[in-house]
Write a protein that holds these residues in place. Structure first.
Motif, PDB file in Angstrom:
ATOM      1  N   ASP A 153       5.334 -19.680  -4.071  1.00 36.12           N
ATOM      2  CA  ASP A 153       6.593 -18.997  -4.351  1.00 36.12           C
ATOM      3  C   ASP A 153       7.206 -18.470  -3.062  1.00 36.12           C
ATOM      4  N   CYS A 154       6.345 -18.113  -2.128  1.00 35.23           N
ATOM      5  CA  CYS A 154       6.821 -17.473  -0.903  1.00 35.23           C
ATOM      6  C   CYS A 154       5.919 -17.850   0.271  1.00 35.23           C
ATOM      7  N   ILE A 155       6.540 -18.296   1.361  1.00 31.54           N
ATOM      8  CA  ILE A 155       5.814 -18.596   2.599  1.00 31.54           C
ATOM      9  C   ILE A 155       6.343 -17.658   3.677  1.00 31.54           C
ATOM     10  N   ILE A 156       5.442 -16.886   4.277  1.00 31.59           N
ATOM     11  CA  ILE A 156       5.838 -15.881   5.265  1.00 31.59           C
ATOM     12  C   ILE A 156       5.360 -16.302   6.648  1.00 31.59           C
ATOM     13  N   PHE A 157       6.312 -16.444   7.573  1.00 29.42           N
ATOM     14  CA  PHE A 157       5.995 -16.754   8.965  1.00 29.42           C
ATOM     15  C   PHE A 157       5.843 -15.456   9.739  1.00 29.42           C
ATOM     16  N   ASP A 158       4.656 -15.211  10.284  1.00 28.83           N
ATOM     17  CA  ASP A 158       4.463 -14.056  11.159  1.00 28.83           C
ATOM     18  C   ASP A 158       4.750 -14.509  12.584  1.00 28.83           C
TER      19      ASP A 158
END
Length: 311
Positions: A153-158
């Motif tokens: 649902d959600c991909i977070i790039f740090d």
């Protein structure tokens, strides 16, 4: 629908990684979302916030880090057997639906990237090098993500501080970005610089593609007692002058020693000490994030896409 979000600021030390891992964890644990964290910083802080160094060393030894997939794009190897599905560390910290693609202390060789792109430019009728570079920049992370996009649902790039290739590629691949900032004058500089960089990035790519990345909001981090002082209020007022209220999170992350201590346990504070002030703030921030994401997506697409509503 999968949302890609970059956590970014040109300035270091503003809590990007802490925000990324706690937001991701709260989305998975408290809202039932399938979330993947992409660690794009060679300091691998996000990776080491979710797994012990010995475990990371094992992943790196077996080539289960982001570096392996970047290398596959720079120097394709038809014999390569490791897929991105193999590399993903699943259910980190024993949280279902919370996954991590471990970063690496050496993500790519700049010389090899330049050499590969120069050869491509020469092969395609001596195409302008800038065009080839922009295309690579825009598609690098998208190529890596493509096989697993529908799994989340959600991909977070740090993102790392500064403006390197990986940060630019993350911004080019993202639907939204979230901007952590400390309540101090240098944060204003970092915010303004990032906004300028994103505008430049959109302009450099507009000949071939339209970048639709939007600011989901600015988050004030490490807010302490001094935050209520006149000096800090002036900083916040200045940012309020530059951005509309919907682009600034109401929730602020306080100074909390438990947030720092959580690193020693290789898990986010929302898990290690869920009743602490920091953990409660991150949970509240996540609720606000979900609401902002829904509103932003409704404005971005017509007709409205399915809601990213809480469970």
């Amino acid at each position: 629908m999968t949302y890609t979000i970059a956590t970014a600021n040109m300035k270091g030390g503003v809590g990007k990684t802490t925000l990324s891992v706690n937001l991701a964890t709260a989305l998975a644990k408290e809202h039932g979302k399938r979330v993947l964290i992409f660690d794009l910083d060679t300091q691998i802080s996000a990776t080491l916030s979710l797994m012990a160094p010995t475990e990371f060393a094992n992943y790196r030894k077996r080539k289960r880090t982001l570096k392996n997939f970047i290398n596959q794009i720079i120097q394709p190897n038809p014999q390569a057997r490791i897929t991105i599905q193999d590399a993903i560390h699943r259910s980190v910290c024993n949280i279902n639906n919370l996954d991590l693609l471990p970063g690496d202390i050496e993500l790519y060789d700049e010389y090899m990237v330049a050499e590969m792109l120069h050869e491509k430019a020469f092969e395609v009728d001596r195409l302008d090098f800038e065009v080839v570079w922009n295309r690579f920049e825009r598609t690098l992370l998208r190529q890596i993500l493509q096989p697993i996009m529908s799994d989340y649902d959600c991909i977070i790039f740090d993102c790392a501080p500064g403006y390197n290739l990986m940060t630019r590629s993350a911004l080019a691949a993202s639907d939204f970005y979230i901007l952590p900032a400390k309540p101090e004058p240098l944060s204003i500089v970092g915010i303004q610089l990032l906004e300028r960089r994103i505008a430049e990035l959109k302009k450099s790519h507009e000949a071939e593609a339209i970048m639709g990345i939007q600011l989901i909001g600015i988050v004030f981090t490490m807010a302490g007692n001094l935050f209520t002082g006149r000096y800090q209020r002036q900083v916040v007022q200045r940012i309020n002058q530059d951005f509309t209220p919907d682009k600034i999170f109401n929730t602020q992350i306080p100074m909390d020693v438990n947030v720092a201590k959580a690193v020693d346990s290789f898990m986010p504070v929302v898990l290690s000490n869920p009743h602490s002030a920091g953990a409660k703030a991150f949970s509240q921030l996540t609720q606000e994030f979900v609401q902002k994401l829904n509103v932003a997506q409704e404005r971005k697409t017509q007709p409205m896409n399915p809601s990213f509503a809480t469970v």
